[in-house]
Structures are given as structure tokens and as C-alpha cells.
Design a protein around this motif. Structure first.
Motif, mmCIF file in Angstrom:
data_model
loop_
_atom_site.group_PDB
_atom_site.id
_atom_site.type_symbol
_atom_site.label_atom_id
_atom_site.label_comp_id
_atom_site.label_asym_id
_atom_site.label_seq_id
_atom_site.Cartn_x
_atom_site.Cartn_y
_atom_site.Cartn_z
ATOM 1 N N GLN A 292 1.065 -1.235 -0.001
ATOM 2 C CA GLN A 292 -0.447 -0.219 -0.126
ATOM 3 C C GLN A 292 1.174 1.086 0.241
ATOM 4 O OE1 GLN A 292 -1.042 -2.670 1.884
ATOM 5 N NE2 GLN A 292 -1.975 -3.113 0.714
ATOM 6 N N LYS A 293 2.185 1.114 -0.026
ATOM 7 C CA LYS A 293 2.752 1.848 -0.391
ATOM 8 C C LYS A 293 3.821 2.510 1.087
ATOM 9 C CE LYS A 293 3.660 1.669 -4.645
ATOM 10 N NZ LYS A 293 4.602 1.648 -4.955
ATOM 11 N N ASN A 294 3.143 1.971 2.312
ATOM 12 C CA ASN A 294 3.306 2.619 3.242
ATOM 13 C C ASN A 294 4.780 2.246 3.682
ATOM 14 O OD1 ASN A 294 0.613 3.174 3.876
ATOM 15 N ND2 ASN A 294 0.265 0.798 4.484
ATOM 16 N N VAL A 295 5.592 3.062 4.384
ATOM 17 C CA VAL A 295 6.906 2.996 4.755
ATOM 18 C C VAL A 295 6.805 2.460 6.624
ATOM 19 C CG1 VAL A 295 9.065 3.703 5.555
ATOM 20 C CG2 VAL A 295 7.637 4.787 4.219
ATOM 21 N N ARG A 296 7.612 1.452 5.638
ATOM 22 C CA ARG A 296 7.670 0.222 7.315
ATOM 23 C C ARG A 296 9.530 -0.347 7.725
ATOM 24 N NH1 ARG A 296 2.672 -3.491 6.293
ATOM 25 N NH2 ARG A 296 3.747 -4.378 8.776
ATOM 26 N N VAL A 297 9.442 0.221 9.241
ATOM 27 C CA VAL A 297 10.488 0.245 9.879
ATOM 28 C C VAL A 297 11.202 -1.184 10.688
ATOM 29 C CG1 VAL A 297 12.137 1.208 11.081
ATOM 30 C CG2 VAL A 297 10.451 2.327 9.708
ATOM 31 N N ASN A 298 11.405 -2.296 10.931
ATOM 32 C CA ASN A 298 12.002 -3.572 11.476
ATOM 33 C C ASN A 298 13.489 -3.045 12.038
ATOM 34 O OD1 ASN A 298 9.982 -4.932 9.301
ATOM 35 N ND2 ASN A 298 10.325 -5.298 11.169
ATOM 36 N N GLY B 229 25.500 -19.516 10.837
ATOM 37 C CA GLY B 229 24.473 -19.516 11.478
ATOM 38 C C GLY B 229 23.517 -19.037 10.183
ATOM 39 N N GLY B 230 22.270 -19.551 10.782
ATOM 40 C CA GLY B 230 20.716 -19.071 10.125
ATOM 41 C C GLY B 230 20.934 -17.460 10.300
ATOM 42 N N LEU B 231 19.458 -17.237 9.508
ATOM 43 C CA LEU B 231 18.926 -15.626 9.718
ATOM 44 C C LEU B 231 17.363 -16.544 9.774
ATOM 45 C CD1 LEU B 231 19.796 -13.845 6.468
ATOM 46 C CD2 LEU B 231 20.625 -13.127 8.891
ATOM 47 N N ARG B 232 16.723 -15.822 11.294
ATOM 48 C CA ARG B 232 15.617 -15.850 11.637
ATOM 49 C C ARG B 232 14.207 -14.673 11.188
ATOM 50 N NH1 ARG B 232 14.036 -18.681 17.403
ATOM 51 N NH2 ARG B 232 14.742 -20.410 16.048
ATOM 52 N N PHE B 233 13.832 -15.131 10.646
ATOM 53 C CA PHE B 233 12.023 -14.005 10.508
ATOM 54 C C PHE B 233 10.949 -14.577 11.131
ATOM 55 C CE2 PHE B 233 14.917 -12.162 5.684
ATOM 56 C CZ PHE B 233 15.546 -11.575 6.332
ATOM 57 N N ASP B 234 11.499 -13.631 12.417
ATOM 58 C CA ASP B 234 9.654 -13.581 13.164
ATOM 59 C C ASP B 234 9.568 -12.749 14.284
ATOM 60 O OD1 ASP B 234 8.024 -15.927 14.348
ATOM 61 O OD2 ASP B 234 8.150 -15.383 15.958
ATOM 62 N N LYS B 235 7.898 -12.284 14.046
ATOM 63 C CA LYS B 235 8.257 -10.799 14.888
ATOM 64 C C LYS B 235 8.646 -11.393 16.538
ATOM 65 C CE LYS B 235 2.911 -12.311 15.780
ATOM 66 N NZ LYS B 235 2.997 -13.260 15.043
ATOM 67 N N SER B 236 9.026 -12.450 16.925
ATOM 68 C CA SER B 236 9.637 -13.224 18.384
ATOM 69 C C SER B 236 10.572 -12.941 18.665
ATOM 70 C CB SER B 236 8.896 -14.537 18.412
ATOM 71 O OG SER B 236 9.211 -15.312 17.966
ATOM 72 N N VAL B 237 11.519 -11.906 17.203
ATOM 73 C CA VAL B 237 12.710 -12.078 17.253
ATOM 74 C C VAL B 237 13.408 -10.809 18.385
ATOM 75 C CG1 VAL B 237 15.262 -11.489 15.611
ATOM 76 C CG2 VAL B 237 13.054 -13.246 14.973
ATOM 77 N N THR B 238 14.075 -11.421 19.623
ATOM 78 C CA THR B 238 15.240 -10.325 20.085
ATOM 79 C C THR B 238 16.452 -10.860 20.188
ATOM 80 O OG1 THR B 238 15.093 -11.339 21.855
ATOM 81 C CG2 THR B 238 12.948 -10.254 21.639
ATOM 82 N N PHE C 158 11.078 -9.256 11.715
ATOM 83 C CA PHE C 158 9.646 -8.786 10.274
ATOM 84 C C PHE C 158 9.199 -10.631 10.081
ATOM 85 C CE2 PHE C 158 9.173 -10.668 5.546
ATOM 86 C CZ PHE C 158 8.717 -9.132 5.341
ATOM 87 N N ASN C 159 7.985 -10.288 9.732
ATOM 88 C CA ASN C 159 7.195 -11.279 9.843
ATOM 89 C C ASN C 159 6.401 -11.912 8.413
ATOM 90 O OD1 ASN C 159 5.235 -13.772 10.302
ATOM 91 N ND2 ASN C 159 4.046 -12.158 11.126
ATOM 92 N N PRO C 160 7.337 -12.635 8.236
ATOM 93 C CA PRO C 160 7.574 -13.175 6.439
ATOM 94 C C PRO C 160 5.647 -13.265 6.752
ATOM 95 C CG PRO C 160 8.321 -14.711 6.999
ATOM 96 C CD PRO C 160 7.883 -13.748 8.522
ATOM 97 N N LYS C 161 5.206 -13.746 7.754
ATOM 98 C CA LYS C 161 3.653 -14.680 7.079
ATOM 99 C C LYS C 161 2.664 -13.747 6.633
ATOM 100 C CE LYS C 161 5.542 -19.017 9.664
ATOM 101 N NZ LYS C 161 5.211 -19.868 9.038
ATOM 102 N N ASP C 162 2.542 -12.798 7.194
ATOM 103 C CA ASP C 162 1.428 -11.782 6.449
ATOM 104 C C ASP C 162 1.765 -11.135 5.508
ATOM 105 O OD1 ASP C 162 2.608 -10.036 7.331
ATOM 106 O OD2 ASP C 162 1.078 -9.931 8.950
ATOM 107 N N LYS C 163 2.713 -11.461 4.178
ATOM 108 C CA LYS C 163 3.057 -10.303 3.511
ATOM 109 C C LYS C 163 3.495 -11.298 2.420
ATOM 110 C CE LYS C 163 4.403 -7.608 6.877
ATOM 111 N NZ LYS C 163 4.438 -8.524 7.984
ATOM 112 N N ALA D 165 16.534 -4.478 1.152
ATOM 113 C CA ALA D 165 16.949 -4.145 2.062
ATOM 114 C C ALA D 165 17.026 -4.421 3.700
ATOM 115 C CB ALA D 165 15.188 -3.231 3.262
ATOM 116 N N PHE D 166 17.186 -6.095 4.135
ATOM 117 C CA PHE D 166 17.661 -5.920 5.017
ATOM 118 C C PHE D 166 19.610 -6.178 4.469
ATOM 119 C CE2 PHE D 166 19.154 -9.921 7.255
ATOM 120 C CZ PHE D 166 18.932 -9.817 8.440
ATOM 121 N N MET D 167 19.438 -6.806 2.958
ATOM 122 C CA MET D 167 20.305 -7.626 2.815
ATOM 123 C C MET D 167 21.493 -6.298 2.518
ATOM 124 S SD MET D 167 22.675 -9.520 1.760
ATOM 125 C CE MET D 167 22.897 -11.957 1.878
#
Ligand code: NDP
Length: 451
Positions: A75-81, A97-106, A137-142, A153-155
Motif C-alpha cells: 500500500q506504499k506505507n513505509v515500514r521499519v524493522n 548460522g542462520g537468519l530468523r525472520f519472526d516477530k518474536s525475534v530479540t 519482520f514477520n514474512p507470514k502475512d506478507k 533492504a535487509f541485505m
């Protein structure tokens, strides 16, 4: 015999210091405690490690990179993670070691995972250090396009800090074939370089056969090694597998291949209970449902007319063997007691730290065959290591060759656990994995002097 000197470590004092330096990082404290509890008696028997403060140095990451990731949604909204890379220890090889994308990541979760990775990677016998990264970032609902813009952007930032001989990320929760493709595409564009900077790549662009299956297959190969010490086998055993993502799918698949009966899998919405057991047709359905359509296991229950335990984990279902393959702390002390009361005789962890400290204690006290993830789920990073080898050699080994090497590595990891895990005639795999993983890294650190 334990010789106490004024350099000797005390577990309680060590943990007080660690918690003071890393306040509020609950998962990191838990992972360090599990290792330190087993390592400190060993270190006190080998004062060279205590004198050089190896454990203190090992629990302090080499560096942590934290960065902003800005992207635009559909929707052209700017998002920040927030993005992270924890470069924990490279004493025996590039950070891996891996990369984890999940809203629970701390940061705490990524530090626990990076710390565990040091020992796991050492156990594989391959030259790999320990690291971990990811984002909230939560890829599940994207949409696919949103995931692509986020990965690019991450890379864009991460690319400054990684390299094929420096730090080689891979997938984890929320980072599968799609995400690795977008991440690698952006790295290649930025660096104008085609090399082994990520693993878990697609077969068309430098991936290894069996990488997708490796963690799950390896988890079952490790269980097979443990059963073998008792003259037993997987065939005919009733199994439960938690999760239904990458690791869970190929754990279940290998159990089917070996003639075991898988009666449960789970996801964030709940668990299925299929008393007749999964067939190959049902397995293919799970893979298509979870990887293709990203749906809920509720659909499986409807499709095959079995019960669905809404919002529940599967540990109450009676089984001979349990394979926790979803996420950290998904199996607590009460769950462990339930499993034991139902006759469970083997637990092989596909996930990282799925059992709480209470659960681990219950398994140790019961002296069942219990494998901690850093040993039993090392198959994935092992084949990542072999993907790096194949990329450097510019060749691709056939499926049979990679699978043969995976089985040999899981055999070697098991042998190290047996060598270091002896405890009154019983093999304590937690002790074996922690000490076995520690020795090579610690000896390399001693060789480097104070760095
Ligand atoms: P995936 O994202 O492919 O799958 C994760 C699965 O676990 C999904 O079924 C997911 O449910 C479920 N899950 C995640 N979080 C929760 C939660 N809080 N409660 C209940 N269920 C949950 O990840 P992987 O299979 O790659 O990773 C699983 C575990 O294995 C992690 O601990 C990871 O660190 C570890 N691991 C992975 C390796 C690999 O090669 N991929 C290597 C070594 C360890 P849903 O489908 O609803 O999202």
C-alpha cells in the motif's frame, strides 16, 4: 579428580556475572547455563582453560551488528524493522548460522542461537565458527513482493558485514528457499560476485542436494545412532513430531522411510492427532500445505478426518519417541513428565533449545536417550558446510554422496557425545555435546593467545 585452584570457576558466581552483563536476556542465560553446568567441572579439571578465561571469552560475542531495515509495503506505507547479525566466535572458521525472520525475534534469542551454534558447528568436524542473525519482520502475512523488498533492504546493510570467508548466513524460522533467493539476488547485485556467501541456495544457483532435508534427516540419523547403542531400531515405533516447517517435515519423512509411525505434527494453531499414522500421501499433503500454501494444519484434520487439538502442543499424545522440531522452550517440565509417564524412551531435538531446563533435567534423571539440538540438529549446518565446499570447488555432488556424508557426520557427532558424555555407565548426551563441541574451539582460542 577435580583440582580446585584460585582460577577455578563456580557456576553460581559465573551466572551472576553473566546475568549482570546481559540483563533481561532470558533465553541467552538459559543457553549459557545449560552449557556452563556441564563445562565448568571439565574446565576445573583442565586449568589451562580456566587460566585463559576461555568460558568468559566464549560467552561474549566477537561483535553484534544491529541495523534499521526500511521498506515499502504494497500500500506504499513505509515500514521499519530491526535487523541483527551476532558474530559470536570465529576461532575455527568463518561465522556460520542462520537468519530468523519472526516477530518474536530479540537480541536475547539471537545470542542464544549464536552461542549454541559455536558448539554445534564444532561438533560437525567442519571448519565453521558460530553466528546467527535475523529480524523481527514477520514474512507470514506478507505478499511475495513485500518479502522481496524487505529481503533486499535487509541485505543492503548485511552485505557490508558478511563474505564467503568471513560470515556465511543461511535460513532458519521464516527464512526458507524464497527468502534465501531474494537475499542472494541482492547480495550478487551489490557485490557483483557469485560465491558461497549464503547457504540453503536453490539448486539452480549453487545449492546442495539434500540441504533442504538435512536437518530433519540428520535428526533421525542421530536417533538411529542412539537406538543402535541399545540394539534397537526405529521401525514400528510410534512418534510425535512438533512443528510442520522445514525441520519437522523431513524428520517425519525420514521416520516414515525407516518404518516408524508418525501420529502427530503441529503448528502455531494446534496439533493434529492421526492415530493411523502419516502415509506418504499425507506427508506430501503437509509439505504442500505448509511450504506451498502456508496454511494451517487444521486443513489436514479436515481433509483426513482426524482430530485437531486447537492451540495445543502434541506432548500429551502417547509415543515411543518424540522429536521437538518447532521452536525454543516448546516442551516444559510437565510436558517431559507426561512423555515419560506415557513410556517415551527417546527424544531427539530438531529445534534449537526446545526443552526448558526442567524438561532437560527430567530426561536426564530418567536416563532416557535424550539428544540436545546442538548435536541432533547439526545435520543442516553440516550440509551447509558441504555446500560451501562444493561452491569453492565449483562442483555439485550427487544426492547419494551428500546423504552418505550426512550420515557419516551424524555418526561422528554421536561418537563425540559418547566419548565425552560418560556418566556412571550412562551416556549423557548434553554433557557429551557441550564438552565435545568446546574442546576444539577452546584449543584454537588458546593457540591465538589473548585476542
Ligand atoms: P520453519 O519456519 O520452516 O518452521 C517452524 C515450524 O514451527 C512451523 O510449523 C511453525 O508453525 C512452528 N512454530 C514456530 N514458532 C512456534 C511457536 N511459537 N509455537 C508453536 N509453533 C511454532 O522453521 P525451521 O523448520 O527451519 O526451524 C524449526 C526449528 O529448527 C527452529 O528452532 C530452528 O532454529 C531449528 N533449526 C533449523 C535448521 C534448519 O536447517 N532450518 C537447522 C537447525 C535448527 P507455523 O507453520 O504456524 O508458522
Amino acid at each position: 579428580m577435580q583440582i580446585l585452584t584460585d582460577q577455578s570457576l563456580d557456576l553460581d558466581q559465573f551466572m551472576i556475572g553473566l546475568k549482570r552483563r546481559n540483563p533481561g536476556e532470558r533465553e541467552f542465560h538459559q543457553a549459557v547455563y545449560e552449557v556452563a553446568e556441564k563445562l565448568i567441572p571439565f574446565i576445573n579439571q583442565h586449568p589451562k582453560y580456566a587460566r585463559a578465561k576461555v568460558l568468559e571469552r566464549l560467552t561474549e560475542p566477537d561483535r553484534i551488528i544491529i541495523f534499521r531495515v526500511c521498506w515499502e509495503d504494497d500500500q506504499k506505507n513505509v515500514r521499519v524493522n530491526r535487523g541483527y547479525r551476532v558474530q559470536f566466535n570465529n576461532a575455527i572458521g568463518p561465522y556460520k548460522g542462520g537468519l530468523r525472520f519472526d516477530k518474536s525475534v530479540t537480541l536475547s534469542i539471537l545470542k542464544f542461537l549464536g552461542f549454541e551454534q559455536i558448539f554445534k558447528n564444532s561438533l560437525t568436524t567442519l571448519p565453521m565458527g558460530g553466528g546467527k542473525g535475523g529480524s523481527d519482520f514477520n514474512p507470514k502475512d506478507k505478499s511475495d513482493a513485500e518479502v522481496m523488498r524487505f529481503c533486499q533492504a535487509f541485505m543492503t546493510e548485511l552485505s557490508r558485514h558478511i563474505g564467503k570467508d568471513k560470515d556465511v548466513p543461511a535460513g532458519d524460522i521464516g527464512v526458507g528457499a524464497r527468502e534465501i533467493g531474494y537475499l542472494y539476488g541482492q547480495y550478487k547485485r551489490l557485490e557483483n560476485e557469485f560465491g558461497g556467501v549464503l547457504t540453503g541456495k536453490g539448486l539452480a544457483y549453487g545449492g546442495s542436494l539434500i540441504r533442504t532435508e538435512a536437518t530433519g534427516f540428520g535428526c533421525v540419523y542421530f536417533a538411529r545412532e542412539m537406538l543402535d547403542t541399545k540394539g534397537d531400531a526405529a521401525e514400528g515405533k510410534t512418534c510425535i513430531v512438533s512443528g510442520s516447517g522445514n525441520v519437522a517435515q523431513y524428520t517425519a519423512q525420514k521416520l516414515l522411510d525407516l518404518g516408524a509411525k508418525v501420529v502427530s505434527m503441529s503448528d502455531r494453531t494446534g496439533s493434529i492427532h492421526d492415530p493411523d499414522g502419516l502415509t506418504q500421501e499425507k506427508m506430501n499433503y503437509v509439505i504442500e500445505l505448509k511450504t506451498g500454501r502456508r496454511g494451517s494444519l487444521r486443513e489436514y484434520a479436515d481433509a483426513f478426518g482426524v482430530s485437531f487439538l486447537e492451540g495445543a502442543r502434541p506432548w500429551g499424545i502417547p509415543c515411543d519417541m518424540a522429536f521437538p522440531c518447532a521452536t525454543q522452550n516448546e516442551l516444559n517440565g510437565d510436558d517431559a513428565k507426561t512423555l515419560l509417564a506415557n513410556g517415551c524412551m527417546l527424544v531427539s531435538e530438531g529445534a534449537n533449545m526446545p526443552s526448558t531446563l526442567d524438561a532437560v533435567k527430567a530426561f536426564e534423571d530418567a536416563k532416557i536417550l535424550y539428544a540436545p539440538g546442538k548435536a541432533s540438529n547439526a545435520g543442516g549446518v553440516s550440509i551447509s558446510g558441504l555446500e560451501m565446499t562444493q561452491n569453492s570447488m565449483r562442483i555439485n555432488w550427487p544426492r547419494e554422496e551428500v546423504d552418505r556424508r550426512l550420515q557419516a557426520i551424524m555418526h561422528d557427532i554421536h561418537a563425540q557425545c559418547v566419548e565425552y558424555g560418560q556418566d556412571d555407565g550412562f551416556v549423557n548426551y548434553v554433557k557429551g555435546a557441550n564438552i565435545g563441541g568446546f574442546v576444539k574451539v577452546a584449543d584454537a582460542m588458546l593457540a591465538y593467545g589473548v585476542v
